[in-house]
Enzyme design. Structure first.
Site, PDB file in Angstrom:
ATOM      1  N   GLN A 157       0.629  -1.185  -0.011  1.00 51.85           N
ATOM      2  CA  GLN A 157       0.089   0.174   0.085  1.00 51.85           C
ATOM      3  C   GLN A 157       0.891   1.089  -0.023  1.00 51.85           C
ATOM      4  OE1 GLN A 157      -2.721  -0.486   3.416  1.00 51.85           O
ATOM      5  NE2 GLN A 157      -3.799  -2.272   2.529  1.00 51.85           N
ATOM      6  N   HIS A 171      -0.868   0.336   5.498  1.00 55.82           N
ATOM      7  CA  HIS A 171      -1.362   1.313   6.467  1.00 55.82           C
ATOM      8  C   HIS A 171      -0.268   2.549   6.557  1.00 55.82           C
ATOM      9  CE1 HIS A 171      -4.293  -1.665   8.581  1.00 55.82           C
ATOM     10  NE2 HIS A 171      -4.362  -1.767   7.329  1.00 55.82           N
ATOM     11  N   GLU A 175     -14.550   4.650   9.602  1.00 59.62           N
ATOM     12  CA  GLU A 175     -14.930   5.775  10.360  1.00 59.62           C
ATOM     13  C   GLU A 175     -14.723   7.201   9.674  1.00 59.62           C
ATOM     14  OE1 GLU A 175     -13.817   4.009  14.870  1.00 59.62           O
ATOM     15  OE2 GLU A 175     -13.134   5.907  14.181  1.00 59.62           O
ATOM     16  N   TYR A 211      -9.173   8.930  19.150  1.00 60.06           N
ATOM     17  CA  TYR A 211     -10.133   8.331  18.141  1.00 60.06           C
ATOM     18  C   TYR A 211     -10.245   6.783  18.605  1.00 60.06           C
ATOM     19  CZ  TYR A 211     -10.884  13.009  16.919  1.00 60.06           C
ATOM     20  OH  TYR A 211     -11.152  14.307  16.730  1.00 60.06           O
ATOM     21  N   TYR A 213     -10.284  -9.677  10.843  1.00 61.10           N
ATOM     22  CA  TYR A 213     -10.447 -10.559   9.513  1.00 61.10           C
ATOM     23  C   TYR A 213     -10.788 -11.888   9.820  1.00 61.10           C
ATOM     24  CZ  TYR A 213      -8.985  -6.184   7.310  1.00 61.10           C
ATOM     25  OH  TYR A 213      -8.901  -4.906   6.952  1.00 61.10           O
TER      26      TYR A 213
END
Length: 377
Positions: free
Chosen positions: A95, A158, A252, A262, A273
């Site tokens: 990613q 991420h 979110e 948060y 998963y």
């Protein structure tokens, strides 16, 4: 708005297998539903950029578009030029790669362009960095790294990362948890799972919430985030909004406030998963609640507030891209609340980004389907 299925006209496209390799390298046909969203037509304005992660408009209307594999393209009147020269070293893996791009609010005066990427500097693996530079012909000059996450890792997921400016000229950007979860996200001394605030030149604002906290990263503005891949300023309130990927469920949307936690992975609305429990609860008094969440996940990427009078029914509301379901979601916004999700342009392709151009049109950047313009009929 209701979806229409009556039009059978499809754009010409190569016949390919639909799968991950398609999303990265192929081209597939946009569904008739997406092409004929009631009241709108999709026009393709650029093609051939495999993973158009970030896009921004230069004065005069040209676009700069990042390709996650490590390229920046200038798009002029639908023509995709050669990649820009002189980029920094980019660790394109999983990613990671070349991610978001944003102009300084006073770009006309100072020429600064900001972009985020996975930087291999500092050891094995990589971490998210933010650089600013200036465009000189087809080259990026005057490059300055204004932040680099510490603690490189070989994990491939991420990285985050989006960029936004507020009304006071502060720079915000996100870095994902890099798959480390609690070890990093709830630790203010480590980079990852955070949203950061800096001056435009990389200096730390004196009123950042953790400047005086022993051991904390002074650039941190909020924490407890999993993988924020959307960020935008709400033009009506001036607040910074961000969305983040949950695990299996629990994506979110949050209004970002200084010093707030948060919750990831303490609280959340998703499971791991495979279905095993992950967060210990959905609420805790000292942890912020999202203003909206999805369950099941939509895999959100990119977001923009609609200000253009070309879309009177959408003005003031929020558009979010879905990688998983290949559509847009329109959320009704009232102050610092969001509700009433509406699905738009089903089958448009894996939406990597969505933005409002200086011409007032909405643009959708997709993996495999190019960059599309939403034109009211």
């Amino acid at each position: 708005m209701k979806l229409m299925n009556i039009c059978k006209t499809l754009w010409s496209a190569k016949t390919v297998n639909f799968g991950l390799s398609l999303a990265i390298t192929g081209v597939f046909t946009i569904s008739a539903v997406a092409q004929q969203q009631d009241g709108f037509t999709l026009e393709k304005v650029a093609d051939g950029i495999a993973v158009p992660w970030g896009m921004v408009w230069l004065p005069g209307g040209d676009m700069l578009v990042t390709n996650r594999i490590g390229e920046i393209y200038r798009v002029s009147d639908g023509v995709v030029g050669m990649p820009l020269n002189s980029l920094p070293k980019i660790h394109a893996n999983g990613q990671g790669g070349l991610l978001d791009i944003h102009l300084h609010p006073n770009y006309d005066e100072n020429g600064w362009i900001y972009f985020s990427y996975s930087s291999p500097e500092g050891g094995s693996g990589s971490h998210t960095a933010v650089m600013r530079a200036k465009l000189d012909g087809n080259s990026l000059t005057g490059q300055e790294v204004i932040y680099k996450g510490e603690g490189n890792t070989d994990r491939r997921q991420h990285y985050g990362s989006r960029i936004a400016f507020d009304d006071e000229g502060y720079l915000y950007f996100s870095i994902g948890d890099r798959g480390a979860h609690f070890d990093v996200v709830q630790d203010l001394s480590q980079d990852g799972g955070k949203i950061y605030r800096l001056h435009d030149d990389g200096r730390i604002p004196e009123d950042n919430p953790f400047v005086d906290t022993a051991g904390a990263k002074p650039a941190v503005y909020s924490y407890g985030h999993r993988n924020p891949q959307g960020m935008a300023k709400n033009p009506a309130t001036g607040t910074i909004w961000a969305h983040e990927h949950g695990p299996q469920g629990g994506d979110e949307v949050n209004v970002i406030q200084p010093g707030k936690n948060y919750g990831w992975p303490i609280i959340g609305y998703g499971v791991n998963y495979g279905g095993a429990p992950l967060a210990v609860a959905t609420h805790r008094d000292d942890v912020e609640q999202p203003v909206f969440y999805w369950d099941p996940s939509i895999a959100p990427s990119g977001m923009t507030f609609v200000t253009s009078d070309k879309y009177p029914d959408w003005q003031g509301d929020l558009l979010v891209g879905s990688l998983k379901f290949a559509h847009l979601v329109l959320l009704q916004v009232d102050g610092d609340t969001a509700s009433s999700p509406q699905t738009l342009f089903e089958g448009v392709g894996r939406v990597r980004n969505v933005g409002e151009g200086p011409d007032g049109f909405i643009y959708i950047a997709t993996e495999g389907n190019g960059i599309l313009r939403v034109v009211p009929n």
